[in-house]
Write a protein that holds these residues in place. Structure first.
Motif, short mmCIF file in Angstrom:
data_model
loop_
_atom_site.label_atom_id
_atom_site.label_comp_id
_atom_site.label_asym_id
_atom_site.label_seq_id
_atom_site.Cartn_x
_atom_site.Cartn_y
_atom_site.Cartn_z
N CYS A 185 0.81 -1.23 0.00
CA CYS A 185 0.00 0.00 0.00
C CYS A 185 0.84 1.27 0.00
O CYS A 185 0.61 2.18 -0.81
N ASP A 186 1.81 1.37 0.88
CA ASP A 186 2.61 2.60 1.01
C ASP A 186 3.49 2.87 -0.20
O ASP A 186 3.69 4.02 -0.57
N VAL A 187 4.02 1.82 -0.81
CA VAL A 187 5.01 2.01 -1.87
C VAL A 187 4.48 1.58 -3.24
O VAL A 187 4.39 2.40 -4.16
N TYR A 188 4.12 0.32 -3.38
CA TYR A 188 3.80 -0.18 -4.73
C TYR A 188 2.55 0.46 -5.32
O TYR A 188 2.54 0.82 -6.51
N LEU A 189 1.48 0.60 -4.53
CA LEU A 189 0.27 1.22 -5.06
C LEU A 189 0.51 2.67 -5.46
O LEU A 189 -0.05 3.15 -6.45
N GLU A 190 1.33 3.38 -4.68
CA GLU A 190 1.66 4.77 -5.04
C GLU A 190 2.45 4.80 -6.35
O GLU A 190 2.22 5.67 -7.20
N TYR A 191 3.35 3.85 -6.51
CA TYR A 191 4.13 3.77 -7.75
C TYR A 191 3.25 3.48 -8.96
O TYR A 191 3.52 3.96 -10.07
N LEU A 192 2.17 2.71 -8.76
CA LEU A 192 1.31 2.32 -9.88
C LEU A 192 0.38 3.44 -10.36
O LEU A 192 -0.11 3.39 -11.50
N LYS A 193 0.10 4.42 -9.54
CA LYS A 193 -0.88 5.46 -9.90
C LYS A 193 -0.57 6.12 -11.24
O LYS A 193 -1.45 6.17 -12.11
N TYR B 272 15.67 4.31 -11.18
CA TYR B 272 14.43 4.46 -10.42
C TYR B 272 13.92 5.91 -10.42
O TYR B 272 13.17 6.30 -9.54
N GLY B 273 14.31 6.68 -11.43
CA GLY B 273 13.92 8.08 -11.48
C GLY B 273 12.42 8.31 -11.43
O GLY B 273 11.93 9.15 -10.67
N SER B 274 11.66 7.55 -12.22
CA SER B 274 10.20 7.72 -12.24
C SER B 274 9.58 7.34 -10.90
O SER B 274 8.61 7.97 -10.46
N ALA B 275 10.13 6.32 -10.25
CA ALA B 275 9.61 5.92 -8.94
C ALA B 275 9.87 7.00 -7.90
O ALA B 275 9.01 7.29 -7.05
N ILE B 276 11.05 7.63 -7.96
CA ILE B 276 11.36 8.72 -7.02
C ILE B 276 10.42 9.90 -7.25
O ILE B 276 9.95 10.53 -6.29
N GLU B 277 10.14 10.20 -8.52
CA GLU B 277 9.19 11.28 -8.83
C GLU B 277 7.87 11.05 -8.13
O GLU B 277 7.29 11.96 -7.54
N THR B 278 7.37 9.83 -8.21
CA THR B 278 6.07 9.50 -7.62
C THR B 278 6.13 9.50 -6.10
O THR B 278 5.30 10.14 -5.43
N LEU B 279 7.11 8.80 -5.52
CA LEU B 279 7.18 8.64 -4.07
C LEU B 279 7.54 9.93 -3.35
O LEU B 279 7.12 10.16 -2.22
N ALA B 280 8.33 10.80 -4.02
CA ALA B 280 8.77 12.05 -3.39
C ALA B 280 7.95 13.25 -3.84
O ALA B 280 8.24 14.38 -3.45
N THR B 281 6.93 13.02 -4.66
CA THR B 281 6.05 14.08 -5.17
C THR B 281 6.87 15.17 -5.86
O THR B 281 6.82 16.34 -5.48
N CYS B 282 7.61 14.77 -6.87
CA CYS B 282 8.45 15.72 -7.62
C CYS B 282 8.00 15.77 -9.09
O CYS B 282 7.49 14.80 -9.63
N SER B 283 8.18 16.91 -9.70
CA SER B 283 7.86 17.07 -11.11
C SER B 283 9.02 16.64 -11.99
O SER B 283 8.85 16.36 -13.18
N LYS B 284 10.22 16.59 -11.40
CA LYS B 284 11.41 16.25 -12.17
C LYS B 284 12.47 15.71 -11.22
O LYS B 284 12.66 16.23 -10.12
N VAL B 285 13.15 14.65 -11.65
CA VAL B 285 14.28 14.10 -10.89
C VAL B 285 15.46 13.96 -11.83
O VAL B 285 15.36 13.32 -12.87
#
Length: 353
Positions: A117-125, A245-258
């Motif tokens: 829930c905390d990680v994988y589901l957030e990554y899938l959004k 893992y750039g795209s995953a960091i974008e999602t998990l850290a709420t960033c527009s660009k990494v």
């Protein structure tokens, strides 16, 4: 509807890039537009067909049926959640064999809450909201595998809620048991996805994302306010992992660009992740530089106190101190000294804002 929506997420029409009689047959069968909020891609497709004139519909070439979407290869995050699922299955079996109830329940709790829930589901959004039909199909299969196995694992401990949720899952085939109560318990040999290398990589990525999220919380930045993140890395291997893992960091850290770079732009808050990575968060116009400097000063004071304590411990010539403890203290001291240098660089940058 879900299947049709998945197809038109990756291609404009049901048979490919051009409309055919397959689209017309599906359109006539639907009769009315599906819910936009549930099936956005399918709704757009429906309105494209609806906008065609009668002559255009009549001249459509014969279709060859629905396009067969091929799943994409497993992404690193998919491999990670499957690895953690394998760990949960093994931990449950070990707990049952040793009559260790907490071992089994802790493994399940951690898998469901902190990993799925905390990680994988957030990554899938963003994947489910995107247009890559192959990636969506792969994500669905992996998620279904996790949910199906996860529910069977918690069934002995939570029989009623696991049954309720299991009945809401689609079945792989009509031959499957009608109830979770008569479904086989997961076997260790059926879940051989363990990958310690991927787990270590994701643990490192989560540490980076955690530092950024913690900093965002300190400044009360809402999730809708996305910031740019620049990572300065002093280790080639770590740099490659963060790029992967750039795209995953974008999602998990709420960033527009990494971006991994040796020269991050001015005007960034500098966060010390470790002695190998410093994160530069672009908060220009969103923070007060004087308050940021004050926070770094407090962190520096705490680090200096920790360094003094570690120096005293490493200088003590006590034969009773285990060698492992001494070595651990020396490593902490070296890392703390590097972090102090990074903080000095950060305060120098803030002085220019």
């Amino acid at each position: 509807l879900q299947m049709l929506n998945g197809i038109v997420q990756g291609t404009p029409y049901l048979s490919g890039t051009q409309p055919t009689t397959t689209d017309l047959e599906a359109f006539n069968h639907l009769g009315e537009s599906p819910s936009y909020w549930k099936h956005q891609a399918l709704t757009k497709w429906f309105h494209r067909i609806n906008a065609m004139s009668a002559a255009e519909k009549k001249s459509l070439p014969k279709g060859k049926g629905l396009i067969n979407q091929a799943p994409s290869p497993l992404a690193p995050k998919d491999r990670w959640i499957l690895s953690r699922l394998s760990h949960a299955v093994d931990a449950c079996h070990q707990g049952f064999l040793a009559y260790n109830f907490p071992q089994a329940t802790t493994a399940l709790y951690n898998f469901w809450l902190y990993e799925l829930c905390d990680v994988y589901l957030e990554y899938l959004k963003p994947i489910f909201q995107g247009n890559d039909a192959g990636a969506i199909l792969t994500a669905r299969h992996v998620l279904y595998t996790c949910l199906d196995c996860g529910l069977r694992l918690i069934s002995p401990f939570m029989p009623f809620i696991s049954e309720e949720l299991y009945q809401r899952l689609p079945r792989w085939s009509a031959q499957e048991p009608p109830s979770i109560m008569v479904t086989p318990f997961p076997k260790v040999e059926d879940y051989t996805f363990r990958n310690l290398e991927v787990e270590d990589e994701v643990k490192f990525v989560q540490k980076v994302a955690g530092v950024v999220r913690s900093t965002r919380a300190d400044y009360n930045l809402p999730n809708k306010t996305k910031t740019e993140l620049y990572l300065r890395v002093f280790c080639q291997n770590s740099a490659e992992i963060l790029r992967k893992y750039g795209s995953a960091i974008e999602t998990l850290a709420t960033c527009s660009k990494v971006e991994v770079t040796d020269s991050p732009p001015a005007g960034c808050a500098i966060l010390t992740v470790s002695d190998k990575v410093s994160a530069h968060l672009n908060l220009k116009g969103l923070i007060d530089p004087s308050k940021e400097k004050e926070k770094l000063e407090k962190k520096k004071v705490a680090l200096v106190a920790q360094i003094d304590k570690l120096k005293k411990l490493t200088e003590v010539k006590d034969g009773k101190m285990p060698e492992e403890v001494r070595k651990n203290n020396e490593e902490k001291l070296a890392q703390s000294l590097i972090e102090v240098d990074r903080l000095a660089d950060a305060m120098a940058v803030l002085a220019t804002l």
